[in-house]
Design an enzyme around this catalytic site. Structure first.
Site, PDB file in Angstrom:
ATOM      1  CG  HIS A  68      -0.289   0.062   2.408  1.00  0.00           C
ATOM      2  ND1 HIS A  68       0.247  -0.943   2.941  1.00  0.00           N
ATOM      3  CD2 HIS A  68      -0.331   1.135   3.358  1.00  0.00           C
ATOM      4  CE1 HIS A  68       0.744  -0.591   4.150  1.00  0.00           C
ATOM      5  NE2 HIS A  68       0.468   0.628   4.405  1.00  0.00           N
ATOM      6  CG  HIS A  70       0.547   4.368   5.159  1.00  0.00           C
ATOM      7  ND1 HIS A  70      -0.336   3.673   6.020  1.00  0.00           N
ATOM      8  CD2 HIS A  70      -0.094   5.277   4.794  1.00  0.00           C
ATOM      9  CE1 HIS A  70      -1.231   4.053   6.240  1.00  0.00           C
ATOM     10  NE2 HIS A  70      -1.207   5.383   5.550  1.00  0.00           N
ATOM     11  CG  HIS A  73       4.113  -0.464   4.008  1.00  0.00           C
ATOM     12  ND1 HIS A  73       4.192  -1.772   4.332  1.00  0.00           N
ATOM     13  CD2 HIS A  73       3.710   0.274   5.316  1.00  0.00           C
ATOM     14  CE1 HIS A  73       3.954  -2.203   5.515  1.00  0.00           C
ATOM     15  NE2 HIS A  73       3.579  -1.036   6.096  1.00  0.00           N
ATOM     16  CG  ASP A 178       0.750  -2.065   7.629  1.00  0.00           C
ATOM     17  OD1 ASP A 178       1.461  -2.789   7.663  1.00  0.00           O
ATOM     18  OD2 ASP A 178       1.075  -0.760   7.635  1.00  0.00           O
ATOM     19  CD  GLU A 203      -0.527  -4.796  10.530  1.00  0.00           C
ATOM     20  OE1 GLU A 203       0.168  -4.268  11.393  1.00  0.00           O
ATOM     21  OE2 GLU A 203      -1.789  -4.350  10.414  1.00  0.00           O
TER      22      GLU A 203
END
Lengths: 605, 978
Positions: A68, A70, A73, A178, A203
């Site tokens: 994703h 973020h 990441h 996540d 995670e």
């Protein structure tokens, strides 16, 4: 033995700069490529020299998958692909592909323009990097090459977050990125089918938390905001531009509408508009409610929430401000925080997790005096509240996912070591599977037991079925005779005749023969008679067919028993026993039986 | 596959077959029989496609019961010849269809059908054949032999390799199989228990087992569809009333973890069924040596399914939880606690355990930062994260992503809370939280649920706060549901009352249309909490010990709302009236009169009350009103003949009394209105029959004639109202109403005879009347003894003579009987309710015309409440009357009706208006109609009596009764601009 190796370069017993290397079936995959919020030096990116000391990474990696958008990441992606050098495919979902470059650009601006760092990736590098991206759809199986395939599952967490299944042959690994097991105001819950991977890499941010129902959380949050605004205070909510921010916006927006509140709500960054645009666009990735109602009104078109201007921070009167970044480590949220920290009427609500080393982490731990740059100290008088709004699965959610996927091994990343330890114990005890929690750079090896698919000829199966009576029981293994042909990288199980035919070989018959001599005639005849009777009785019981041929020979299946007198010694009777290789069991049994039945048996082959 | 689809399609079509029989019968004389035609068609078919076409065509036509057997033979004949699978499949499905023909006994074709199994190779066709057998089997449920033969076939094919065949076999077993009944010791149980037992010759290899164990073997089939079918078959056995053994419980529980959602979903049902059958039996807990009740164990397992991966299963599980009322309280309460526990087995509650764990710092709630730093470890082995427990099932269910699951969970909560007060208390917070759900349906449902359980609970202030916040919701449904809820809520403090009042007033200003609903809500609030209202009174009425405060505006809805609250509280709190100021008393008298349904009678010190009604009002109770009603009716019953002097006056007074009573006592309004209407009918009849007028010559009393005709017409109308507008009537009353109707018709007949010359028209009228008398007699045989002295009674005494006599004589007889017949007393049933309707919107107050272009349509929103209307979906219609006399009747969609409470319905619909252009705005009238049809009602009432006695065409009168006040709406169709 085939094995799967997992090495975290980041996020091993740590949160931030997620980067996990997986070797499976001869393929090397990099999962996520993130940066660390807590560091401003080399430690902020994963150590790619682990893969190779010099040269490009392309030949060492088969693909890179980003779960994703973020930054922890995907923040190191341009660095890795452009500066270190990687030309292979990068996989991410459509929303991630859309939003990721915006965040990277923002990150670059802050680092380069504000902090004046050099030797950082440029806008062009981000663009070049994004050109290497291959978009993924949910539940779409993508063949990276002939053997490696990947498949994305919905993960909740943020728009476009995905869990990925990586599969080579029958070995597979699932990386969750996540994820969130409870739906929120704008996203649904993570879901995966019972894919039974060899390793589930999960995670574990909230390894030791079981959160209350989200409704309690929402109510608490609204109450706190409401109270502060009522008494004229300002509320600062540090968020990341995307993700929680949208959820909280929807929450506050509906609340404001319902309660008819007048205090302004601001969203601090210019990113909002762009971000909200993408949220409006990727409506299929949101939750049921938004998907169902967007025809009437798109929930992301806010009425009460306006763009923030720097000067508003000094305005008198109550207000609510969403400001980035979420951990108060830099940027606008930190600036506003500095302005408002001195007034006890104000409040800061930390809606999510804060990495160690950030100011967010410090104030949450109750520090009242903060040392800022230029040796200034800042006194923290405002109320600090923490509401766990970050969309990570809690312990129960992690367990739920394990139950859904039924992995053979478990590997925890993206969490604090102590908490992981606890969860690891729980998992091992609950599911009786192995659970690993490697540190950065530490390799975990899991030995797999992949099943080897073999094509079986239909005739052989049918023949077996004809023998075997009722349907085969899928729960029980069953043995069968056949010939395994390994040819041209394929395995086939065929009947021996067919194998011979295919190989162009003649069939050779292998027969064992055995002679038993009897001395005394009368006695012998009796013996022969009785023993064959014995044999017969036993065989009948076993269900073998016995034939008496006219010349006194007895046939049991393929076994021939013949009595003959030898010419040289009339006193002696010879019992001939012959059986084919296939009936070896029966034949050897018969021979021992006949031999034992003799007072002075002599035998020769 | 394609052929299978077409088969299915035709199955649905041909259900209509029996209805088409009538024309087929006529044609039979001229045409060759169906079977012959089919035979020719099939012989003509050169290839399978043609044959299939013929068969498809044939499936659309109907076959009489007599020729079914022949047709089946022809079909089978062709079947054996046919090579193509799809044609054979179609034939098999046709046989199944044909065996459903009415009045046909499928046993005759059973043997032939069974024979086909010997040769059939195709799996698909086999499956279809088994389906046909299933149809035949269900047609012949009594025949044991047939059943055994069918089961034998099913058993034989159970080991088929094709899943469809196994599915059908299991279905057959489920529908026809028997479970061994060990209780049946006297040998009767022997035959049904044995499969193939009745035909020992055939069943040499077939072992003797009951259907249940056979089916349960297939719980472990490799094909998920077969597993599902096996569970469904088992459930079918259960539905047929056979007792399922507990032995399959473990298997069923294992299926809960199946890979396929349909299997899991069915398994949830299976486990539930078992838990209902053997709630108290004890099962061991694996990996420990403790034991629990089966119902608790299964509750835990099903709770677990609430967090399943598939939402279908989650919905199923959540629904099922609501049906498990026998579960132990401590298990039940776990469902609301998400905190972990390992503690199911011991008797400590989950809460204590959770608190302990929380205190020991093992898990944090996520509300505080860093409260999850691991401290010392608790006994790790005792902590069980995903225990087989029910823990948190509802927490999960209520925050599920899919609103279907959430609604199911809310419903389940409601069911469980109604059976357990302590659980109700606990789930309160969760329900209140649901008021903030993002989907309106869920909010609405949770409000309804809270209302249902609110008798068990008292709301705290913070809870009330959350509840009241919803009052600002823009959805009217939600607000009204909330008002309804507040009517039934108990609150604990006076602050709560104040809060509620404030919010309700806010609501009132924001949404003035909620006026009635808000007032009603405050009425109940006041009634329920007189002591809490008392300290608030000075503030509410803004009285001051020394100063006179200005008199509030009497027309202010908010002020009325406050008064309603105060007056209702004052009803059971006599000290309150001392706090009233002068104008309050004045306002009381005003409101008592204008809003008598909201303002109760108060005993006011030193106040003189209206003399006329003090008797009733003073006591105020329903009992005394009831007594009064009875007395009035018994007073009436003293009248023997309506021609008695003074009878009319008495009737007049009684009608007046009853009407007033109905207004004052809402509980008795129905009964009072009903009696009043009835008496009015009698009064009308009496007036019409006044002696001196009848003796006059016809031309002299035209006026009287007109009056009498009108009276007869009105009486007729009233009888329909009596019959269809009131619910709770018994046969006795229906008979009385019909009696009045006969009287009215007799009166009409007499009047016709008087005014018209000539016998011809009279004859048919007379015949019709006699028919009606006859049908009355037939319908109300039971009631006839009570009607001895009445008009009909007398008429029936003369009945043999009646049918023979001429119209003129008949008229004479009728005239005398009418006048001489005694007054028929009305017996009131226990509960009579009058159907009523109020149109809330449009209000009819608006002066702004609704403008639209003529020729096009405009939608008018209609919002109405209906009370005591049975089956409003079919009966309630909206009528629109245009000024030019045009009228439209609109039937609202069934979805437009909601049912917010018992006996109450809410109609929210749109009617479309259209008209040609007008020069200026004009009012149209919108009203609600109650449609009735006497035939339907008669059937409903007299379902037990022989149906052929009823000729619907004859007695049926269809019509509509307007009910509720019409509302006028200004509309203005403008000419279209060119």
């Amino acid at each position: 033995m085939p094995e799967i190796k997992v090495t975290p370069l980041g996020a091993g017993q740590d949160v931030g700069r997620s980067c996990i290397l997986v070797s499976i079936g001869g393929k090397n995959i990099m999962l996520d490529c993130g940066m660390h919020m807590g560091f401003n030096d080399d430690r902020r990116f994963p150590d790619f020299s682990y893969i190779t000391q010099q040269g490009r990474l392309t030949e060492f990696l088969d693909c890179v998958i980003i779960s994703h958008f973020h930054l922890d990441h995907c923040g190191a992606l341009p660095y890795m692909s452009e500066m270190v050098g990687y030309d292979g495919p990068i996989y991410m979902t459509h929303p991630t592909k859309a939003i990721c470059p915006i965040l990277l650009e923002d990150f670059r601006k802050i680092t380069v323009d504000k902090k004046g760092e050099t030797n950082f990736f440029t806008s062009q590098m981000i663009k070049d990097c994004m050109k290497k991206v291959v978009p993924l759809n949910l539940h779409q199986t993508v063949q990276v090459d002939d053997e490696l395939e990947i498949k994305a599952y919905y993960a909740g967490h943020v728009l476009g977050a995905a869990m990925v299944q990586i599969k080579v042959g029958s070995e597979s690994v699932v990386y969750t990125g996540d994820y969130n097991m409870t739906p929120d105001r704008h996203l649904g819950a993570a879901w995966i089918d019972k894919c039974r991977p060899d390793i589930l890499i999960s995670e574990s941010t909230y390894a030791t938390t079981i959160r209350d129902s989200k409704r309690c959380r929402e109510r608490d949050f609204l109450k706190k905001v409401h109270e502060t605004v009522e008494r004229g205070g300002k509320v600062l909510i540090p968020v990341f531009a995307l993700g929680r921010a949208q959820e909280l916006c929807i929450l506050l927006e509906t609340f404001w509408e319902r309660m008819n509140m007048k205090a302004p709500i601001y969203f601090s960054t210019g990113l909002t508009e762009k971000a909200n645009h993408y949220y409006k666009l990727f409506i299929t990735w949101t939750n049921q409610k938004i998907r169902k109602t967007f025809v009437q009104r798109n929930m992301f078109e806010f009425k009460h929430i306006k763009a923030f201007d720097r000067s508003y921070a000094d305005n008198p009167g109550p207000m609510v401000v969403f400001a980035t970044p979420g951990m108060l480590h830099a940027g606008q949220s930190l600036q506003i925080f500095k302005k408002w920290a001195g007034n006890e009427k104000n409040m800061i609500i930390m809606p999510g997790y804060c990495v160690q080393g950030t100011i967010g982490h410090k104030i949450l731990n109750g520090q009242k005096k903060l040392e800022m740059e230029n040796r200034q100290t800042l006194e923290v008088k405002l109320q600090v509240e923490y509401m766990s709004f970050s969309a990570h699965a809690d312990a129960k959610g992690i367990m739920q996912l394990i139950r859904m996927a039924e992995p053979r091994n478990m590997l925890l990343v993206h969490g604090e070591a102590k908490k992981m330890e606890f969860l690891k114990d729980k998992i091992e005890q609950e599911f009786t599977i192995n659970c690993f929690m490697p540190a950065n750079g530490e390799t975990t090896t899991v030995i797999t037991n992949p099943s080897v698919p073999v094509d079986i000829s239909l005739n052989l199966l049918k023949r077996e079925m004809a023998l075997g009576g009722p349907l085969p029981d899928p729960k029980k293994p069953r043995t069968m005779h056949g010939t395994l042909i390994m040819k041209d990288n394929s395995l086939r199980l065929v009947s021996p005749e067919q194998a011979l035919k295919e190989l162009g070989l003649n069939e050779h018959q292998l027969r064992f023969t055995c002679r038993v001599q009897y001395r005394k005639t009368e006695f012998t005849i009796f013996i022969v008679f009785s023993s064959s009777y014995l044999v017969k009785a036993w065989l009948v019981l076993k269900g073998y067919t016995i034939q008496h041929l006219p010349d006194g020979t007895v046939m049991v299946e393929s076994i021939v028993i013949k009595v003959s007198s030898s010419a040289e010694e009339p006193n002696t009777k010879v019992l001939l026993l012959s059986w084919s290789y296939q009936d070896e069991d029966l034949g050897s049994f018969l021979s021992t039986l006949l031999k034992k039945g003799l007072p002075s048996g002599l035998s020769s082959m | 596959m394609a052929s299978q689809f077409s088969t299915n399609a035709s199955v649905t079509k041909t259900i209509l077959l029996p209805q088409e029989e009538a024309p087929a019968k006529k044609l039979r004389l001229t045409k060759p029989s169906k079977s012959a035609a089919l035979h020719i068609d099939l012989c003509k078919a050169s290839n399978p496609t043609d044959a299939l076409q013929y068969l498809l065509h044939f499936a659309r036509s109907s076959v009489e019961a007599e020729s079914v057997e022949g047709v089946v033979r022809i079909l089978l004949e062709h079947y054996y010849k046919e090579q193509d699978n799809s044609v054979r499949l179609k034939i098999a499905s046709l046989i199944g269809l044909l065996s459903k023909t009415q009045n046909f006994n499928p046993e005759s074709i059973l043997d032939d059908t069974l024979n086909t199994f010997n040769t059939e190779k195709s799996h698909q066709v086999l499956a279809q054949l088994l389906d046909t057998l299933l149809v035949i089997g269900t047609q012949l449920p009594e025949s044991l032999i047939v059943r055994h033969r069918l089961i034998e076939v099913a058993y034989k094919h159970l080991s088929d390799t094709y899943f469809g065949v196994r599915n059908k076999c299991l279905q057959l077993l489920g529908c026809l199989g028997n479970v061994d009944t060990p209780l049946n010791k006297d040998g009767q149980g022997l035959v049904p228990a044995v499969i193939g037992g009745s035909a020992p010759g055939v069943s040499g290899g077939v072992c003797v087992r009951d259907a249940q164990s056979l089916i349960s073997d297939y719980f472990a089939d490799q094909d998920p569809r077969v597993r599902t079918a096996a569970i469904k078959a088992m459930l079918q056995l259960h539905e047929r009333g056979l007792k399922i053994q507990q032995t399959i419980y473990d298997q069923a529980c294992q299926l809960l973890c199946d890979d396929y959602e349909q299997v899991r979903s069915a398994a949830v049902q299976m486990v539930w069924v078992l838990s209902q059958l053997y709630p108290e039996s004890i099962v061991p807990i694996p990996s420990s040596n403790e034991q629990v009740r089966l119902v608790d164990d299964s509750f835990g397992k099903i709770s677990h399914m609430v967090s399943d991966g598939s939402w279908v299963v989650r919905v199923q599980a959540a629904k099922t939880l609501g049906n498990m009322l026998q579960v132990s309280p401590h298990f039940l309460e776990q469902t609301l606690d998400k905190k972990l526990m390992s503690d199911l087995r011991r008797k400590r509650t989950a809460h204590e355990r959770a608190k302990e764990l929380y205190a020991s710092g093992e898990f944090s709630s996520g509300r505080k930062w860093a409260d999850d730093a691991p401290k010392e470890k608790v006994d790790t082995s005792a902590v069980n994260l995903i225990a087989s427990g029910a823990c948190g099932a509802f927490v999960h269910g209520l925050e599920d992503e899919m609103y279907e699951v959430r609604i199911a969970a809310v419903d389940a909560l409601s069911a469980l809370a109604q059976s357990s007060a302590s659980f109700a208390e606990k789930c309160l917070d969760f329900l209140v939280d649901m008021f903030n759900d993002e989907i309106e349906e869920v909010r609405l449902q949770s409000i309804h649920v809270l209302r249902q359980i609110s008798t068990n609970i008292t709301l705290r202030e913070d809870q009330l706060d959350t509840v009241l916040a919803v009052l600002e919701d823009s959805s009217r449904d939600i607000r009204e549901a909330l008002h309804e809820l507040l009517c039934f809520t108990n609150v604990s403090t006076k602050e709560c009352i104040q809060l509620a009042l404030l919010e309700l007033l806010k609501n009132l200003t924001k949404y003035p249309t909620d006026r009635n609903s808000v007032w009603k809500c405050l009425k109940f609030l006041g009634c329920r909490h007189p002591t809490l209202v008392l300290p608030l009174v000075p503030e509410l009425l803004s009285t001051h010990p020394y100063f006179h405060t200005p008199e509030p505006d009497m027309d202010d809805p908010a002020y009325i709302a406050v008064l309603v609250l105060v007056f209702n509280a004052a009803q059971s709190c006599p000290t309150m009236t001392a706090l009233f100021s002068d104008h309050t008393f004045r306002h009381y008298t005003y409101l008592r009169d204008s809003l008598s349904h909201l303002v109760p009678p108060l005993r006011l010190p030193g106040r003189t009350q209206a003399p006329g009604v003090s008797g009733i009002e003073g006591s105020g109770s329903v009992e005394s009103a009831q007594l009064f009603l009875q007395q009035s009716l018994s007073r009436i019953s003293t009248i023997h003949n309506l021609q008695d002097p003074g009878a009319q006056d008495l009737l007049n007074f009684t009608i007046r009394d009853l009407q007033r009573l109905g207004e004052l006592q809402t509980e008795l309004a129905g009964a009072a209105d009903f009696s009043a209407t009835y008496l009015r009918c009698q009064l009308l009849l009496t007036k019409a029959l006044q002696e001196k007028l009848w003796t006059m010559a016809v031309p002299l009393c035209l006026k009287h004639n007109a009056m009498a005709t009108a009276a007869a017409k009105q009486m007729l109308e009233e009888t329909y109202k009596l019959e269809f507008l009131y619910s709770g009537l018994e046969n006795r009353q229906v008979a009385t109403i019909h009696h009045v109707r006969l009287q009215a018709k007799a009166l009409q007949l007499v009047l016709t005879a008087r005014t018209r010359r000539g016998v011809e028209p009279l004859i048919s009228v007379c015949e019709k009347f006699l028919q009606e008398v006859e049908s009355f007699q037939r319908l109300f045989v039971v009631e006839l003894p009570h009607l001895q002295e009445s008009f009909v009674g007398k008429l029936l005494d003369l009945s043999p003579k009646l049918s023979a006599c001429k119209p003129g004589e008949l008229v004479k007889i009728l005239q005398t009987t009418l006048r001489q017949s005694g007054f028929l007393n009305l017996q009131l049933p226990k509960q009579v309710q009058r159907a009523s309707a109020t149109i809330i919107e449009p209000t009819g107050e608006s002066d702004n015309p609704l403008r639209f272009t003529s020729g096009l349509v405009v939608a008018l929103d209609i919002d109405a409440t209906l009370e005591h209307v049975q089956d409003p979906h079919n009966t309630v219609k909206v009528q629109v009357l245009y000024p030019d006399g045009q009228s439209h009747v609109i039937q609202p969609k069934p979805g437009d009706f909601r049912s917010p409470g018992p006996h109450r319905h809410r109609l929210i619909t749109q009617v479309y208006l259209s008209h040609s252009a007008w020069t200026e705005a004009c009012q149209i009238e919108v009203r609600l109609l109650l449609a009735y049809s006497s035939s339907r009602l008669c059937k409903a009432v007299w379902s037990d009596s022989s149906t052929e006695g009823l000729q619907p065409a004859e007695g049926a009168t269809e019509g509509t009764i307007p009910f509720g006040k019409p509302v006028k709406v200004f509309i203005m169709p403008k000419p279209a601009r060119r």
